[in-house]
Write an enzyme that holds these catalytic residues in place. Sequence first.
Site, PDB file in Angstrom:
ATOM      1  N   SER A 162       0.869  -1.187   0.000  1.00 46.00           N
ATOM      2  CA  SER A 162       0.000   0.000   0.000  1.00 46.00           C
ATOM      3  C   SER A 162       0.901   1.230   0.000  1.00 46.00           C
ATOM      4  O   SER A 162       2.078   1.150   0.391  1.00 46.00           O
ATOM      5  CB  SER A 162      -0.939  -0.019   1.205  1.00 46.00           C
TER       6      SER A 162
ATOM      7  N   GLU B  24       1.180   5.567   0.744  1.00 53.58           N
ATOM      8  CA  GLU B  24       0.580   6.715   1.447  1.00 53.58           C
ATOM      9  C   GLU B  24       0.971   8.042   0.788  1.00 53.58           C
ATOM     10  O   GLU B  24       2.111   8.220   0.362  1.00 53.58           O
ATOM     11  CB  GLU B  24       1.066   6.685   2.900  1.00 53.58           C
TER      12      GLU B  24
ATOM     13  N   ASP C  32      -1.413  14.914  15.878  1.00 55.29           N
ATOM     14  CA  ASP C  32      -0.609  15.896  16.615  1.00 55.29           C
ATOM     15  C   ASP C  32      -1.019  17.260  16.107  1.00 55.29           C
ATOM     16  O   ASP C  32      -0.876  17.533  14.915  1.00 55.29           O
ATOM     17  CB  ASP C  32       0.888  15.723  16.288  1.00 55.29           C
TER      18      ASP C  32
ATOM     19  N   THR D  21      -3.066  11.305   4.169  1.00 54.79           N
ATOM     20  CA  THR D  21      -2.970  11.812   5.539  1.00 54.79           C
ATOM     21  C   THR D  21      -3.959  12.954   5.782  1.00 54.79           C
ATOM     22  O   THR D  21      -4.543  13.524   4.854  1.00 54.79           O
ATOM     23  CB  THR D  21      -1.540  12.298   5.853  1.00 54.79           C
ATOM     24  N   TYR D  22      -4.102  13.282   7.070  1.00 61.57           N
ATOM     25  CA  TYR D  22      -5.072  14.288   7.524  1.00 61.57           C
ATOM     26  C   TYR D  22      -4.351  15.225   8.468  1.00 61.57           C
ATOM     27  O   TYR D  22      -3.639  14.766   9.365  1.00 61.57           O
ATOM     28  CB  TYR D  22      -6.188  13.548   8.277  1.00 61.57           C
TER      29      TYR D  22
ATOM     30  N   HIS E   3       5.897   5.061  21.047  1.00 58.19           N
ATOM     31  CA  HIS E   3       5.533   6.431  20.673  1.00 58.19           C
ATOM     32  C   HIS E   3       6.370   7.403  21.509  1.00 58.19           C
ATOM     33  O   HIS E   3       6.606   7.160  22.695  1.00 58.19           O
ATOM     34  CB  HIS E   3       4.026   6.629  20.942  1.00 58.19           C
TER      35      HIS E   3
END
Length: 280
Positions: free
Chosen positions: A10, A12, A104, A43-44, A145
Amino acid sequence: MTNTNTTAVSFEFFPTKTDAGHEKLIAAAHVLAAEAPEFFSVTYGAGGSTRDRTLNTVLQLDSEVKVPTAPHLSCVGDSKTDLRDLLNQYRDAGIKRIVALRGDLPSGMGQASGELRYANELVEFIRNETGDHFHIEVAAYPEAHPQARHFEADLENFLRKARAGADSAITQYFFSADCYFYFVERVKKAGVDIPIIPGIMPITNYSKLARFSDACGAEIPRWIRKQLEAYGDDSGSIAAFGTEVITRLCERLIEGGAPGLHFYTLNQAEPSLAVWRQLR
Ligand code: FAD
């Protein structure tokens, strides 16, 4: 040579601000579509800064480039009403997969004002609102993270997201296959068995990579850093070395059972293709 016949791939993208950037993105997507990817994702910008651009890019890739496309959706800074509205638009347009994140907020956007604080709450919200319509992906962090108190706390968070209804996960990028295998093993031992797809970052530019990696907590091994530093502005040598290093990483991941590869393309086809083609 690794056999990738059964490896799903996939790609992005990020929504661009300019028409020229958007045209480049669509051109790259057409090239990558020839590799028969399982899906594309877009992405957002947390807080809704790319809401319309993400939506429009997803719909165009899905309907015109004809690759099933998944929007990323993050919950910090977005109200439940905004999120519900977007989910309904995606569902009505026939979108079937979504990448659910906390996000974020960019500096300068103040404190998170969303009603949902963490990605597990967003997963629950999507399930409550839309049942089983969407295949939900969540983020995973084999190196933990950057804001997590420690690895175990972050692992618990990942398990919470999976138990909230995530179907599969995509990892933050990393350069050590061992950390990925260790993370997958710990997740399985905890009784959670969803596919965890490695996120792959092609190497094309050392200073950008170093900046991204500092921000997202991905460790660049010393031997890679030293080599990239030595190449300076020699982009040909960086690309050749980067392709070799990332291809070897992908080979190890596939041989070790990774269920697929998710390339962070940064809207460029060539760096991801250079790796993917070596794997066939
Ligand atoms: P969460 O899973 O909510 O975790 C965030 C932090 O909070 C972690 O440290 C976790 O351990 C901690 N935590 C979680 N729950 C709790 C709790 N109940 N109590 C205390 N601590 C808790 N960002 C964007 O803005 N837009 C994108 O499109 C985007 N796409 C991405 C795609 C992938 C595949 C990945 C890996 C990352 C992406 N990101 C994106 C970055 C991501 O938004 C950031 O890494 C963000 O800081 C965390 O998002 P998350 O969904 O992993 O958060």
